[in-house]
Design a protein around this motif. Structure first.
Motif, short mmCIF file in Angstrom:
data_model
loop_
_atom_site.label_atom_id
_atom_site.label_comp_id
_atom_site.label_asym_id
_atom_site.label_seq_id
_atom_site.Cartn_x
_atom_site.Cartn_y
_atom_site.Cartn_z
N LEU A 170 0.84 -1.20 0.00
CA LEU A 170 0.00 0.00 0.00
C LEU A 170 0.87 1.24 0.00
CD1 LEU A 170 -2.88 1.17 0.19
CD2 LEU A 170 -2.60 1.15 2.69
N SER A 171 0.65 2.13 -0.97
CA SER A 171 1.46 3.34 -1.07
C SER A 171 0.95 4.42 -0.11
CB SER A 171 1.43 3.89 -2.50
OG SER A 171 2.18 5.09 -2.57
N PRO A 172 1.86 5.11 0.58
CA PRO A 172 1.44 6.25 1.42
C PRO A 172 1.11 7.48 0.59
CG PRO A 172 3.83 6.05 1.46
CD PRO A 172 3.32 4.87 0.67
N GLN B 137 3.33 9.75 -9.51
CA GLN B 137 3.87 8.41 -9.76
C GLN B 137 5.35 8.31 -9.40
OE1 GLN B 137 1.57 9.90 -11.77
NE2 GLN B 137 0.00 8.44 -11.11
N VAL B 138 6.09 9.40 -9.62
CA VAL B 138 7.50 9.41 -9.23
C VAL B 138 7.63 9.20 -7.72
CG1 VAL B 138 9.56 10.86 -9.04
CG2 VAL B 138 8.25 10.82 -11.18
N HIS C 104 8.71 5.60 -2.92
CA HIS C 104 8.33 4.89 -1.70
C HIS C 104 8.30 3.38 -1.93
CE1 HIS C 104 7.29 8.12 1.14
NE2 HIS C 104 6.95 8.83 0.07
N LEU C 105 7.85 2.95 -3.10
CA LEU C 105 7.82 1.52 -3.41
C LEU C 105 9.21 0.91 -3.35
CD1 LEU C 105 6.31 -1.02 -4.40
CD2 LEU C 105 6.62 -0.17 -6.75
N LEU D 76 -4.21 4.56 -3.68
CA LEU D 76 -5.53 5.10 -3.39
C LEU D 76 -5.60 6.56 -3.83
CD1 LEU D 76 -5.86 3.82 0.31
CD2 LEU D 76 -6.19 2.54 -1.82
N ASP D 77 -6.82 7.07 -3.96
CA ASP D 77 -6.95 8.51 -4.20
C ASP D 77 -7.02 9.24 -2.87
OD1 ASP D 77 -9.57 8.36 -3.23
OD2 ASP D 77 -10.51 8.57 -5.19
#
Length: 269
Positions: free
Chosen positions: A125-127, A147-148, A153-154, A165-166
């Motif tokens: 899950l991306s912050p 996206q960068v 973070h990924l 998520l939005d």
């Protein structure tokens, strides 16, 4: 290799609005056997984006010819096509731009996608959340800073892709892919009318599902919806399809939908 306005070069004017404001759109296509996969869909995406961004570009036949010529130079690879509003003027107004800039670039295929297809991937899950903007939603415009940051973070995790998520917390997409999940005969994918990219492969899969035993449902869903899924998939024009194996302690061993769709995702124009 780079081709800018028909010339083999890798230098862009400093006042081009692609660099000044991210004022443009792009698409990324797979080269397979010297041909651009889903060529007409990629051109249609660029045409729609130019229309929505009010970019005047009429050299579609020339652009298609250049795309095909570059693709023919390699058996497999990646073709990226960018259209910017062009160069000229200062400030936000694009009135001084006399002609759009077209940029084409080829590169090698990502080697890890074969492993993703065979072994499946892990999501984290991306912050970083996507801003909601219905005027830009669905487009692959040049403003990719979100996206960068998601990718940055990924890369601090052991996961292969990010669940994104939005700003309201709804599941939207991955860093560089769209998302589907299956429960029985129902296949779900996030609605993209507020945020996210309506990818060419996503559109292709939706068209294939229309003539399938499965029912497609575009939804507004929280991440918890994945816990009820029998199977989760990601897609983009390059992969083109990969199963999700793990996410947040969840596992999906089923490959039913993947096995149905994978051959259909190899179709080209």
């Amino acid at each position: 290799m780079f081709l800018i306005n028909g010339l083999e070069q890798d230098t862009l004017a400093a006042n081009d609005r692609a660099t000044q404001f991210g004022d443009g759109c792009f698409t990324t296509a797979r080269i397979e056997q010297g041909r651009v996969s889903l060529l007409s869909a990629h051109l249609a995406r660029l045409q729609l984006a130019c229309q929505r961004l009010s970019i005047v570009f009429n050299d579609w036949a020339l652009l298609q010819e250049e795309m095909c010529q570059l693709a023919a130079q390699q058996e497999q690879g990646v073709l990226k096509v960018i259209i910017s509003r062009g160069a000229g003027g200062r400030g936000y107004s694009g009135a001084a731009c006399l002609s759009a800039t077209r940029i084409l670039a080829t590169s090698a295929s990502p080697s890890h996608y074969a492993r993703w297809r065979s072994e499946g991937i892990t999501l984290a899950l991306s912050p970083v959340r996507l801003g909601r903007n219905p005027y830009l939603a669905g487009m692959k415009h040049l403003n990719r800073l979100e996206q960068v940051l998601i990718r940055s973070h990924l890369e601090q995790t052991d996961a292969d892709e990010a669940l994104v998520l939005d700003s309201e917390g709804w599941v939207t997409e991955c860093c560089a892919a769209n998302l589907f999940w299956r429960k029985g005969q129902d296949v779900f994918t996030p609605r993209l009318d507020q945020a996210g990219v309506n990818g060419v492969m996503r559109q292709h899969i939706i068209a294939q599902l229309a003539a399938s035993p499965y029912q497609l449902i575009e939804v507004v869903a929280l991440p918890e919806a994945l816990a009820d899924a029998d199977e989760v998939l990601i897609c983009n024009a390059l992969i083109p399809l990969a199963p999700v194996q793990h996410y947040a302690g969840l596992d999906w061993p089923s490959r039913e939908l993947y096995q149905y769709l994978a051959p259909l995702c190899e179709l080209s124009d």
